[in-house]
Write a protein that holds these residues in place. Structure first.
Motif, short mmCIF file in Angstrom:
data_model
loop_
_atom_site.label_atom_id
_atom_site.label_comp_id
_atom_site.label_asym_id
_atom_site.label_seq_id
_atom_site.Cartn_x
_atom_site.Cartn_y
_atom_site.Cartn_z
N VAL A 149 -19.36 -2.15 -24.55
CA VAL A 149 -18.92 -1.23 -23.51
C VAL A 149 -17.73 -1.83 -22.79
O VAL A 149 -17.77 -2.99 -22.36
N LYS A 150 -16.66 -1.05 -22.67
CA LYS A 150 -15.47 -1.47 -21.94
C LYS A 150 -15.11 -0.35 -20.99
O LYS A 150 -14.64 0.70 -21.40
N ARG A 151 -15.36 -0.57 -19.70
CA ARG A 151 -15.04 0.45 -18.71
C ARG A 151 -14.12 -0.14 -17.66
O ARG A 151 -14.43 -1.15 -17.06
N GLU A 152 -13.00 0.51 -17.46
CA GLU A 152 -12.09 0.07 -16.41
C GLU A 152 -11.27 1.26 -15.93
O GLU A 152 -11.19 2.28 -16.61
N THR A 153 -10.71 1.12 -14.76
CA THR A 153 -9.87 2.18 -14.22
C THR A 153 -8.44 1.69 -14.16
O THR A 153 -8.18 0.50 -13.95
N LYS A 154 -7.50 2.60 -14.35
CA LYS A 154 -6.09 2.25 -14.26
C LYS A 154 -5.53 2.86 -12.99
O LYS A 154 -5.94 3.92 -12.56
N LYS A 155 -4.56 2.18 -12.41
CA LYS A 155 -3.97 2.68 -11.18
C LYS A 155 -2.46 2.69 -11.29
O LYS A 155 -1.88 2.04 -12.15
N LYS A 156 -1.83 3.44 -10.41
CA LYS A 156 -0.38 3.49 -10.37
C LYS A 156 0.15 2.24 -9.67
O LYS A 156 -0.57 1.57 -8.94
N GLU A 157 1.44 1.95 -9.85
CA GLU A 157 2.01 0.73 -9.28
C GLU A 157 2.00 0.74 -7.75
O GLU A 157 1.86 -0.30 -7.13
N ASP A 158 2.18 1.90 -7.14
CA ASP A 158 2.26 1.94 -5.68
C ASP A 158 0.89 2.10 -5.03
O ASP A 158 0.81 2.15 -3.81
N ASP A 159 -0.18 2.15 -5.80
CA ASP A 159 -1.53 2.29 -5.24
C ASP A 159 -2.08 0.92 -4.85
O ASP A 159 -1.74 -0.11 -5.44
N ARG A 160 -2.94 0.93 -3.86
CA ARG A 160 -3.58 -0.27 -3.35
C ARG A 160 -5.05 -0.24 -3.71
O ARG A 160 -5.70 0.79 -3.56
N ASP A 161 -5.61 -1.35 -4.17
CA ASP A 161 -7.03 -1.41 -4.52
C ASP A 161 -7.89 -1.45 -3.26
O ASP A 161 -7.72 -2.32 -2.42
N ILE A 162 -8.81 -0.52 -3.14
CA ILE A 162 -9.82 -0.55 -2.09
C ILE A 162 -11.14 -1.04 -2.69
O ILE A 162 -11.81 -1.88 -2.14
N CYS A 163 -11.47 -0.49 -3.84
CA CYS A 163 -12.68 -0.89 -4.55
C CYS A 163 -12.41 -0.73 -6.05
O CYS A 163 -11.87 0.29 -6.47
N THR A 164 -12.72 -1.74 -6.82
CA THR A 164 -12.52 -1.68 -8.27
C THR A 164 -13.82 -2.07 -8.95
O THR A 164 -14.39 -3.11 -8.64
N GLU A 165 -14.30 -1.21 -9.85
CA GLU A 165 -15.52 -1.50 -10.59
C GLU A 165 -15.23 -1.41 -12.08
O GLU A 165 -14.76 -0.40 -12.56
N ARG A 166 -15.52 -2.50 -12.76
CA ARG A 166 -15.33 -2.55 -14.20
C ARG A 166 -16.59 -3.13 -14.83
O ARG A 166 -17.32 -3.86 -14.18
N TYR A 167 -16.79 -2.82 -16.10
CA TYR A 167 -17.89 -3.43 -16.82
C TYR A 167 -17.44 -3.69 -18.24
O TYR A 167 -16.91 -2.81 -18.91
N TYR A 168 -17.61 -4.91 -18.67
CA TYR A 168 -17.40 -5.29 -20.06
C TYR A 168 -18.67 -5.95 -20.51
O TYR A 168 -19.20 -6.82 -19.84
N GLY A 169 -19.19 -5.55 -21.62
CA GLY A 169 -20.40 -6.20 -22.09
C GLY A 169 -21.02 -5.47 -23.26
O GLY A 169 -20.45 -4.55 -23.83
N GLN A 170 -22.20 -5.90 -23.58
CA GLN A 170 -22.94 -5.39 -24.72
C GLN A 170 -24.19 -4.68 -24.24
O GLN A 170 -24.89 -5.19 -23.37
N VAL A 171 -24.45 -3.49 -24.78
CA VAL A 171 -25.74 -2.84 -24.57
C VAL A 171 -26.48 -2.89 -25.90
O VAL A 171 -25.88 -2.80 -26.97
N TYR A 172 -27.79 -3.06 -25.82
CA TYR A 172 -28.59 -3.27 -27.02
C TYR A 172 -29.93 -2.60 -26.85
O TYR A 172 -30.53 -2.64 -25.79
N ARG A 173 -30.40 -1.97 -27.91
CA ARG A 173 -31.72 -1.35 -27.90
C ARG A 173 -32.32 -1.51 -29.29
O ARG A 173 -31.66 -1.27 -30.29
N SER A 174 -33.56 -1.95 -29.35
CA SER A 174 -34.25 -2.13 -30.61
C SER A 174 -35.66 -1.59 -30.46
O SER A 174 -36.28 -1.78 -29.42
N PHE A 175 -36.13 -0.91 -31.49
CA PHE A 175 -37.47 -0.33 -31.43
C PHE A 175 -38.05 -0.22 -32.84
O PHE A 175 -37.32 -0.23 -33.83
N SER A 176 -39.37 -0.13 -32.90
CA SER A 176 -40.08 0.01 -34.17
C SER A 176 -40.62 1.43 -34.30
O SER A 176 -41.10 2.00 -33.32
N LEU A 177 -40.55 1.96 -35.50
CA LEU A 177 -41.10 3.28 -35.80
C LEU A 177 -42.42 3.11 -36.54
O LEU A 177 -42.65 2.08 -37.17
#
Length: 146
Positions: free
Chosen positions: A82-110
């Motif tokens: 998972v790669k989630r990030e927000t892009k901003k314009k050059e003249d914008d100022r960061d008030i709050c920035t939330e990003r997530y990079y990582g792995q999600v995993y799920r395993s199950f037996s049938l």
């Protein structure tokens, strides 16, 4: 009838409810940031008929090339980067920035083994759909997501 809610030990702790785990950090003058420990969930639905299993997994915002599905016998494993990030314009100022990079995993037996030679995977609009035909015995295989 009672309502069911999903319980997460990291989301329910507050300043008023201190646990022994939280007391450990107080002694070090560190306070864990619970919001940083939260990771995206992969929610799945599994249905069965006489011939096969159908799995739907919600993995929004993921590129289909970053999804891995593997099947060995009756064990199904789904992982995605998972790669989630927000892009901003050059003249914008960061008030709050939330990003997530990582792995999600799920395993199950049938309950039954899966015929991995006939299994298929499809990803569209953030939902991964697996069609897993039943079989008596087989070998492990990785699926390509279309």
């Amino acid at each position: 009838m009672a309502n069911l809610t999903r319980w997460s030990p990291f989301k329910t702790l507050s300043r008023l409810e201190q646990s022994p785990f939280e007391d450990f950090f107080n002694g070090l003058h560190l306070r864990p940031r619970w919001s940083e420990l939260e990771t995206p969930d992969m929610r799945i639905d599994v249905t069965e008929n006489d011939r096969s299993y159908a799995v739907k997994a919600e993995i929004p915002g993921v590129n289909k090339d970053d999804i891995d599905v593997s099947i060995e016998g009756n064990q199904v494993s789904i992982s995605a980067e998972v790669k989630r990030e927000t892009k901003k314009k050059e003249d914008d100022r960061d008030i709050c920035t939330e990003r997530y990079y990582g792995q999600v995993y799920r395993s199950f037996s049938l309950p039954n083994e899966v015929d991995n030679t006939k299994a298929s995977a499809h990803y569209e609009n953030g939902v991964l759909t697996l069609d897993l035909p039943k079989k008596g015995n087989g070998h492990g295989r990785k699926l390509t997501v279309s």
